[in-house]
Every structure is written in structure tokens, then in C-alpha cells.
Design a protein around this motif. Structure first.
Motif, PDB file in Angstrom:
ATOM      1  N   ARG A   1       1.164   4.259  -2.987  1.00 24.04           N
ATOM      2  CA  ARG A   1       1.055   5.699  -2.724  1.00 24.04           C
ATOM      3  C   ARG A   1       2.290   6.439  -3.219  1.00 24.04           C
ATOM      4  O   ARG A   1       2.195   7.539  -3.777  1.00 24.04           O
ATOM      5  CB  ARG A   1       0.837   5.936  -1.222  1.00 24.04           C
ATOM      6  CG  ARG A   1      -0.543   5.498  -0.738  1.00 24.04           C
ATOM      7  CD  ARG A   1      -0.809   5.973   0.677  1.00 24.04           C
ATOM      8  NE  ARG A   1       0.022   5.277   1.667  1.00 24.04           N
ATOM      9  CZ  ARG A   1      -0.331   4.158   2.281  1.00 24.04           C
ATOM     10  NH1 ARG A   1      -1.502   3.587   2.016  1.00 24.04           N
ATOM     11  NH2 ARG A   1       0.469   3.593   3.170  1.00 24.04           N
TER      12      ARG A   1
ATOM     13  N   GLU B   1      -3.644   2.143  -3.261  1.00 22.81           N
ATOM     14  CA  GLU B   1      -3.400   3.489  -2.748  1.00 22.81           C
ATOM     15  C   GLU B   1      -4.303   3.780  -1.558  1.00 22.81           C
ATOM     16  O   GLU B   1      -3.904   4.430  -0.590  1.00 22.81           O
ATOM     17  CB  GLU B   1      -3.626   4.527  -3.841  1.00 22.81           C
ATOM     18  CG  GLU B   1      -3.274   5.942  -3.420  1.00 22.81           C
ATOM     19  CD  GLU B   1      -3.552   6.963  -4.496  1.00 22.81           C
ATOM     20  OE1 GLU B   1      -2.942   8.039  -4.458  1.00 22.81           O
ATOM     21  OE2 GLU B   1      -4.399   6.684  -5.377  1.00 22.81           O
ATOM     22  N   GLY B   2      -5.537   3.295  -1.605  1.00 22.94           N
ATOM     23  CA  GLY B   2      -6.471   3.513  -0.503  1.00 22.94           C
ATOM     24  C   GLY B   2      -6.640   2.311   0.405  1.00 22.94           C
ATOM     25  O   GLY B   2      -7.381   2.379   1.392  1.00 22.94           O
ATOM     26  N   GLY B   3      -5.968   1.198   0.094  1.00 26.36           N
ATOM     27  CA  GLY B   3      -6.053  -0.001   0.922  1.00 26.36           C
ATOM     28  C   GLY B   3      -6.415  -1.217   0.092  1.00 26.36           C
ATOM     29  O   GLY B   3      -7.444  -1.226  -0.598  1.00 26.36           O
TER      30      GLY B   3
ATOM     31  N   ARG C   1      -4.347   0.840  -8.311  1.00 25.36           N
ATOM     32  CA  ARG C   1      -5.338   1.881  -8.017  1.00 25.36           C
ATOM     33  C   ARG C   1      -5.976   1.641  -6.640  1.00 25.36           C
ATOM     34  O   ARG C   1      -6.145   2.577  -5.854  1.00 25.36           O
ATOM     35  CB  ARG C   1      -6.425   1.892  -9.086  1.00 25.36           C
ATOM     36  CG  ARG C   1      -5.996   2.480 -10.423  1.00 25.36           C
ATOM     37  CD  ARG C   1      -7.118   2.369 -11.440  1.00 25.36           C
ATOM     38  NE  ARG C   1      -6.768   2.910 -12.731  1.00 25.36           N
ATOM     39  CZ  ARG C   1      -6.924   4.177 -13.100  1.00 25.36           C
ATOM     40  NH1 ARG C   1      -7.440   5.046 -12.236  1.00 25.36           N
ATOM     41  NH2 ARG C   1      -6.590   4.585 -14.307  1.00 25.36           N
ATOM     42  N   ARG C   2      -6.319   0.393  -6.349  1.00 33.95           N
ATOM     43  CA  ARG C   2      -6.978   0.076  -5.082  1.00 33.95           C
ATOM     44  C   ARG C   2      -6.009   0.168  -3.908  1.00 33.95           C
ATOM     45  O   ARG C   2      -6.385   0.563  -2.808  1.00 33.95           O
ATOM     46  CB  ARG C   2      -7.604  -1.318  -5.138  1.00 33.95           C
ATOM     47  CG  ARG C   2      -8.748  -1.445  -6.114  1.00 33.95           C
ATOM     48  CD  ARG C   2      -9.531  -2.720  -5.914  1.00 33.95           C
ATOM     49  NE  ARG C   2     -10.251  -2.714  -4.652  1.00 33.95           N
ATOM     50  CZ  ARG C   2     -11.055  -3.693  -4.239  1.00 33.95           C
ATOM     51  NH1 ARG C   2     -11.230  -4.761  -5.013  1.00 33.95           N
ATOM     52  NH2 ARG C   2     -11.679  -3.633  -3.087  1.00 33.95           N
TER      53      ARG C   2
ATOM     54  N   GLU D   1       0.828  -1.207   0.000  1.00 35.28           N
ATOM     55  CA  GLU D   1       0.000   0.000   0.000  1.00 35.28           C
ATOM     56  C   GLU D   1       0.865   1.262   0.000  1.00 35.28           C
ATOM     57  O   GLU D   1       0.572   2.234  -0.711  1.00 35.28           O
ATOM     58  CB  GLU D   1      -0.951  -0.039   1.192  1.00 35.28           C
ATOM     59  CG  GLU D   1      -2.010  -1.129   1.078  1.00 35.28           C
ATOM     60  CD  GLU D   1      -2.777  -1.379   2.363  1.00 35.28           C
ATOM     61  OE1 GLU D   1      -3.810  -2.073   2.308  1.00 35.28           O
ATOM     62  OE2 GLU D   1      -2.329  -0.889   3.430  1.00 35.28           O
TER      63      GLU D   1
END
Length: 239
Positions: free
Chosen positions: A58, A101-103, A98-99, A54
Motif C-alpha cells: 500500500r 494492496e488488497g490482501g 498488486r494483490r 500488505e
């Protein structure tokens, strides 16, 4: 899966059709059969690995948009080569990055680990239940008549790939559509999986050395999920 087909024999029989290499001569694959797994295990190392993935996502996306990441951009171009629209059907690496980055999503130990390795090493990576395969895995261009079992509304439905689409398949049907977009329900990993089959897909700019390093990281991470975990592997190089 015929009982007489050992992991080594299975891997030896796996193949990439020349028609696929005509599209992307730089394509390579690293295949694994991992025995002795217990997907119900929840090693503490998995949480650390997911956290690293993760953070990596980011870091990457802070530097440039996801579609400009070099490995993701290579797969977008590969999708266009057989007529797929990458903005509509994202390769698995792009979707996960893509996912992440937010978890990252949490599914089970096996899936969580290979998703994290995929993001960390920026390489598409798929995992399936080895014992649910019928014959070896082959990467081919579809005729359009093959069966692919997907999920819709919680039920299994049969779809068909588009003619010319790049797919992984076994003797029964398609196991993964659009190279590394969506895996079949039939061969999916579950809490009863004890032997898993993993596919790492590679295009330039990923080097052979980076591909091997990602494979070693996968085996190391999976060694904590089960007792006496054993890995067989095969590298399929560019022609």
C-alpha cells in the motif's frame, strides 16, 4: 530426485545458461534448499509478516503506479527482451504486489511466507518441492518442445513454452515459465513438502547486498516452520 544428490550437490549443479545472460547481463540468482520443514505449521510470525507485506504494498502504490515501481519495471523490460508482453503475463513480483494492496492470498505456511518476503523485498521469489525435482535446476531459453504441466479446470494439462522463452527447468521439463511467471504443477509445494527449493531472481536496481538481505529474511522466517530447519544456499552472480 536421485537419493545420492544432496542439497549441496544439487545447488552446485544448478546453472544459468549464457544465452540468458546475453539478454540480461545484470541477472543474478540466490538459490536455497531448506530442510526440516512442516508446511502444516502456522506460526504466529507468518501473520505479522504478511501484514507487513500488505502495508508495504500500500505504501509503494500510494507513491507511484505499480508498473513504475523500479524493480517491477526492470522485470517488465526483461520480459519484453524475449518477446513476452508484461501487461498480459505479469511477473510474479508485480502480480503479488498488486494483490497485496488488497490482501495477500493465503495458501499454506510455506507459500504465505515466501509471498510476503517477495513483496517486502520487491524481488521475484519461487518455492518448489525439492524432492519432486529430477536433476538440478537450470535457467535456459526454451526450444519450444519442453513439457510444462499446468492446471486447467482442476485438471493437469501439458503446455509448451514458446521458442526463446526464458524458463527454469529440470531433467523432466519446465518448472517455471517466463522466468518467474507461472510454476509447474509437478514440483509445487504442498502439505507433504518437507524439503523446499527456493529461487530468488534479481535484476538491477536490486543490489547484491539487498539480494542477500532478502535471502536472510527468508531463512529466518522459514526457521519457524518446522523443527531443526537447515538451509543450504548458492549465489549465482552476473558474468
Amino acid at each position: 530426485m536421485p537419493e545420492t544428490l544432496s542439497p549441496e550437490a544439487f545447488l552446485a549443479a544448478c546453472a544459468v545458461d549464457p544465452a540468458v545472460h546475453e539478454l540480461r547481463p545484470d541477472y543474478r540468482a540466490l538459490l536455497f534448499v531448506i530442510e526440516g520443514l512442516d508446511p502444516k505449521a502456522a506460526p504466529s510470525s507468518a501473520d505479522e509478516l504478511i501484514g507487513r507485506a500488505e502495508a508495504r504494498a500500500r505504501e509503494l502504490l500510494a507513491g507511484s503506479p505499480v508498473d513504475e515501481q523500479p524493480h517491477i519495471a526492470a522485470w517488465r523490460e526483461a520480459y519484453r527482451s524475449f518477446g513476452a508482453k508484461p501487461q498480459r503475463t505479469r511477473n510474479s513480483l508485480e502480480a503479488l504486489t498488486r494483490r497485496a494492496e488488497g490482501g495477500l492470498p493465503r495458501v499454506n505456511a510455506l507459500t504465505d511466507v515466501y509471498n510476503a518476503i517477495s513483496v517486502l523485498h520487491q524481488i521475484p521469489l519461487g518455492g518448489e518441492d525439492f524432492d519432486l525435482y529430477e536433476g538440478p535446476a537450470r535457467l535456459v531459453r526454451a526450444t519450444g518442445d519442453e513439457h510444462f504441466d499446468a492446471a486447467a479446470g482442476g485438471e493437469t494439462v501439458v503446455e509448451h513454452p514458446e521458442a526463446g522463452e526464458v524458463v527454469w527447468r529440470d531433467d523432466t521439463g519446465v518448472t517455471c515459465r517466463r522466468w518467474n511467471w507461472r510454476q509447474a504443477r509437478r514440483t509445487g509445494l504442498s502439505d507433504s513438502t518437507r524439503t523446499a527449493f527456493f529461487i530468488m531472481d534479481a535484476l538491477v536496481p536490486l543490489t547484491d547486498e539487498e539480494l542477500i538481505s532478502a535471502g536472510n529474511a527468508l531463512v529466518e522466517a522459514l526457521s519457524a516452520i518446522g523443527h531443526e530447519v537447515d538451509a543450504s544456499r548458492r549465489f549465482i552472480g552476473a558474468p
